[in-house]
Scaffold this motif. Structure first.
Motif, PDB file in Angstrom:
ATOM      1  N   SER A  27       0.830  -1.208   0.000  1.00 49.41           N
ATOM      2  CA  SER A  27       0.000   0.000   0.000  1.00 49.41           C
ATOM      3  C   SER A  27       0.857   1.248   0.000  1.00 49.41           C
ATOM      4  O   SER A  27       0.593   2.217  -0.728  1.00 49.41           O
ATOM      5  CB  SER A  27      -0.925  -0.008   1.227  1.00 49.41           C
ATOM      6  N   LEU A  28       1.907   1.249   0.819  1.00 42.57           N
ATOM      7  CA  LEU A  28       2.801   2.397   0.870  1.00 42.57           C
ATOM      8  C   LEU A  28       3.557   2.566  -0.444  1.00 42.57           C
ATOM      9  O   LEU A  28       3.676   3.688  -0.971  1.00 42.57           O
ATOM     10  CB  LEU A  28       3.786   2.237   2.024  1.00 42.57           C
ATOM     11  N   ALA A  29       4.055   1.462  -1.015  1.00 39.82           N
ATOM     12  CA  ALA A  29       4.810   1.530  -2.271  1.00 39.82           C
ATOM     13  C   ALA A  29       3.949   2.072  -3.404  1.00 39.82           C
ATOM     14  O   ALA A  29       4.401   2.889  -4.211  1.00 39.82           O
ATOM     15  CB  ALA A  29       5.356   0.148  -2.628  1.00 39.82           C
ATOM     16  N   GLU A  30       2.687   1.626  -3.477  1.00 37.32           N
ATOM     17  CA  GLU A  30       1.801   2.097  -4.538  1.00 37.32           C
ATOM     18  C   GLU A  30       1.477   3.579  -4.370  1.00 37.32           C
ATOM     19  O   GLU A  30       1.330   4.309  -5.362  1.00 37.32           O
ATOM     20  CB  GLU A  30       0.522   1.258  -4.551  1.00 37.32           C
ATOM     21  N   ALA A  31       1.361   4.025  -3.112  1.00 34.01           N
ATOM     22  CA  ALA A  31       1.076   5.439  -2.877  1.00 34.01           C
ATOM     23  C   ALA A  31       2.275   6.313  -3.246  1.00 34.01           C
ATOM     24  O   ALA A  31       2.117   7.426  -3.746  1.00 34.01           O
ATOM     25  CB  ALA A  31       0.703   5.653  -1.411  1.00 34.01           C
ATOM     26  N   VAL A  32       3.486   5.813  -3.001  1.00 33.30           N
ATOM     27  CA  VAL A  32       4.702   6.575  -3.303  1.00 33.30           C
ATOM     28  C   VAL A  32       5.021   6.549  -4.792  1.00 33.30           C
ATOM     29  O   VAL A  32       5.609   7.485  -5.340  1.00 33.30           O
ATOM     30  CB  VAL A  32       5.890   6.019  -2.488  1.00 33.30           C
ATOM     31  N   ASP A  33       4.632   5.479  -5.477  1.00 34.09           N
ATOM     32  CA  ASP A  33       5.038   5.254  -6.871  1.00 34.09           C
ATOM     33  C   ASP A  33       4.778   6.452  -7.771  1.00 34.09           C
ATOM     34  O   ASP A  33       5.646   6.878  -8.546  1.00 34.09           O
ATOM     35  CB  ASP A  33       4.322   4.015  -7.411  1.00 34.09           C
ATOM     36  N   GLY A  34       3.608   7.029  -7.708  1.00 36.38           N
ATOM     37  CA  GLY A  34       3.282   8.140  -8.586  1.00 36.38           C
ATOM     38  C   GLY A  34       3.862   9.463  -8.161  1.00 36.38           C
ATOM     39  O   GLY A  34       3.729  10.471  -8.869  1.00 36.38           O
ATOM     40  N   ARG A  35       4.553   9.476  -6.990  1.00 37.66           N
ATOM     41  CA  ARG A  35       5.140  10.714  -6.493  1.00 37.66           C
ATOM     42  C   ARG A  35       6.638  10.788  -6.747  1.00 37.66           C
ATOM     43  O   ARG A  35       7.271  11.789  -6.436  1.00 37.66           O
ATOM     44  CB  ARG A  35       4.852  10.858  -4.997  1.00 37.66           C
ATOM     45  N   THR A  36       7.215   9.735  -7.279  1.00 36.66           N
ATOM     46  CA  THR A  36       8.637   9.742  -7.617  1.00 36.66           C
ATOM     47  C   THR A  36       8.831  10.359  -8.999  1.00 36.66           C
ATOM     48  O   THR A  36       7.877  10.660  -9.710  1.00 36.66           O
ATOM     49  CB  THR A  36       9.184   8.311  -7.624  1.00 36.66           C
ATOM     50  N   VAL A  37      10.095  10.545  -9.387  1.00 36.15           N
ATOM     51  CA  VAL A  37      10.394  10.981 -10.749  1.00 36.15           C
ATOM     52  C   VAL A  37      10.354   9.740 -11.634  1.00 36.15           C
ATOM     53  O   VAL A  37      11.252   8.891 -11.593  1.00 36.15           O
ATOM     54  CB  VAL A  37      11.768  11.658 -10.839  1.00 36.15           C
ATOM     55  N   LEU A  38       9.292   9.624 -12.409  1.00 43.75           N
ATOM     56  CA  LEU A  38       9.123   8.463 -13.281  1.00 43.75           C
ATOM     57  C   LEU A  38      10.077   8.557 -14.463  1.00 43.75           C
ATOM     58  O   LEU A  38      10.428   9.658 -14.906  1.00 43.75           O
ATOM     59  CB  LEU A  38       7.673   8.396 -13.764  1.00 43.75           C
ATOM     60  N   ARG A  39      10.489   7.425 -15.003  1.00 41.06           N
ATOM     61  CA  ARG A  39      11.442   7.401 -16.123  1.00 41.06           C
ATOM     62  C   ARG A  39      10.887   6.543 -17.256  1.00 41.06           C
ATOM     63  O   ARG A  39      10.477   5.403 -17.033  1.00 41.06           O
ATOM     64  CB  ARG A  39      12.805   6.860 -15.657  1.00 41.06           C
ATOM     65  N   PHE A  40      10.914   7.138 -18.473  1.00 39.96           N
ATOM     66  CA  PHE A  40      10.389   6.448 -19.652  1.00 39.96           C
ATOM     67  C   PHE A  40      11.306   6.711 -20.847  1.00 39.96           C
ATOM     68  O   PHE A  40      12.048   7.701 -20.867  1.00 39.96           O
ATOM     69  CB  PHE A  40       8.975   6.921 -19.976  1.00 39.96           C
ATOM     70  N   ALA A  41      11.205   5.851 -21.844  1.00 38.86           N
ATOM     71  CA  ALA A  41      12.005   6.026 -23.059  1.00 38.86           C
ATOM     72  C   ALA A  41      11.571   7.271 -23.823  1.00 38.86           C
ATOM     73  O   ALA A  41      12.394   8.024 -24.338  1.00 38.86           O
ATOM     74  CB  ALA A  41      11.900   4.790 -23.945  1.00 38.86           C
ATOM     75  N   ASP A  42      10.249   7.497 -23.903  1.00 35.50           N
ATOM     76  CA  ASP A  42       9.725   8.644 -24.649  1.00 35.50           C
ATOM     77  C   ASP A  42       8.288   8.890 -24.209  1.00 35.50           C
ATOM     78  O   ASP A  42       7.765   8.210 -23.316  1.00 35.50           O
ATOM     79  CB  ASP A  42       9.811   8.421 -26.159  1.00 35.50           C
ATOM     80  N   SER A  43       7.632   9.852 -24.838  1.00 32.54           N
ATOM     81  CA  SER A  43       6.261  10.208 -24.451  1.00 32.54           C
ATOM     82  C   SER A  43       5.267   9.096 -24.760  1.00 32.54           C
ATOM     83  O   SER A  43       4.262   8.939 -24.055  1.00 32.54           O
ATOM     84  CB  SER A  43       5.841  11.506 -25.154  1.00 32.54           C
ATOM     85  N   VAL A  44       5.536   8.310 -25.805  1.00 31.99           N
ATOM     86  CA  VAL A  44       4.636   7.198 -26.144  1.00 31.99           C
ATOM     87  C   VAL A  44       4.643   6.159 -25.022  1.00 31.99           C
ATOM     88  O   VAL A  44       3.587   5.675 -24.583  1.00 31.99           O
ATOM     89  CB  VAL A  44       5.037   6.571 -27.489  1.00 31.99           C
ATOM     90  N   ALA A  45       5.839   5.816 -24.549  1.00 32.26           N
ATOM     91  CA  ALA A  45       5.948   4.854 -23.455  1.00 32.26           C
ATOM     92  C   ALA A  45       5.310   5.404 -22.180  1.00 32.26           C
ATOM     93  O   ALA A  45       4.653   4.669 -21.435  1.00 32.26           O
ATOM     94  CB  ALA A  45       7.417   4.506 -23.212  1.00 32.26           C
ATOM     95  N   ARG A  46       5.497   6.690 -21.930  1.00 34.46           N
ATOM     96  CA  ARG A  46       4.892   7.312 -20.743  1.00 34.46           C
ATOM     97  C   ARG A  46       3.375   7.244 -20.786  1.00 34.46           C
ATOM     98  O   ARG A  46       2.721   6.837 -19.819  1.00 34.46           O
ATOM     99  CB  ARG A  46       5.340   8.761 -20.640  1.00 34.46           C
TER     100      ARG A  46
END
Length: 213
Positions: A27-46
């Motif tokens: 539960s804690l990991a899922e809540a934190v997940d969207g608050r980190t700096v996410l990393r993707f190859a490009d906008s399509v992947a994001r």
């Protein structure tokens, strides 16, 4: 029932909750997940991964090596930098209407390609060292076009020009706001020139597009 932290609304268990450590950690990991700096190859992947973005989300795109954030309605580049193009080579024109090519000039044309920020507004700055063979007036302005279709969204105009009158050399510059652009769309700002009489010479030309927040 888990309680939430007062600032980040992160879940934590109460003493009376079942001692299920994996569930609490998930539960804690899922809540934190969207608050980190996410990393993707490009906008399509994001966009394939983040299907319901919320305001304040931050991500890094490997292509084009930029940080982006979500405004609540659209992803936009974080702190986009100004785009500057310059050409020191002189060129001439006797055209009384705006043209984007100068006779005798070499090198790349003075065209700045930029991405519209979340505000849809940019500041266009341009200038040149100008002289004329006659006593007419010389103008340097710019066309702003949507890059994908070459559609003119703002034409060159005398009221948005660096201006010189007479035969002596003068360094002139101007700047003006362009608004109503579509966020994240790519545009070009292309320098344009004209004179009312004689043959005008433009040298040490520049154009800079600065995003406005």
């Amino acid at each position: 029932m888990a309680l939430l932290t007062p600032l980040g609304s992160l879940p934590y268990p109460q003493p009376a909750d079942a001692a299920n450590i994996p569930v609490h950690i998930q539960s804690l990991a899922e809540a934190v997940d969207g608050r980190t700096v996410l990393r993707f190859a490009d906008s399509v992947a994001r966009d394939a991964k983040v299907t319901a973005p919320v305001a304040g989300m931050l991500c890094w795109l490997s292509t084009p090596k930029q940080y982006w954030y979500h405004t609540g309605s659209v992803w936009t580049q974080l702190a986009p930098a100004p785009v500057h193009k310059a050409n020191s080579t002189g060129g001439t024109t006797a055209s009384t209407t705006f043209v984007e090519t100068l006779t005798g000039s070499t090198g790349d044309p003075t065209v700045a390609t930029f991405t519209a920020p979340a505000s849809g507004s940019v500041l266009v700055s341009l200038g040149s060292r100008i002289s004329n063979s006659a006593t007419g007036t010389c103008f340097m302005s710019a066309y702003v076009r949507l890059s994908s279709s070459s559609t003119v969204v703002l034409a060159a105009g005398d009221g948005r020009s660096a201006i010189s009158t007479g035969t002596g050399q003068i360094s002139a510059s101007t700047q003006y706001l362009v608004s109503g652009l579509t966020p994240n769309s790519v545009y070009t700002a292309s320098a344009a020139y004209r004179c009312t009489a004689g043959t005008a010479t433009f040298a040490f030309r520049f154009i800079t597009v600065t995003p406005v927040s």
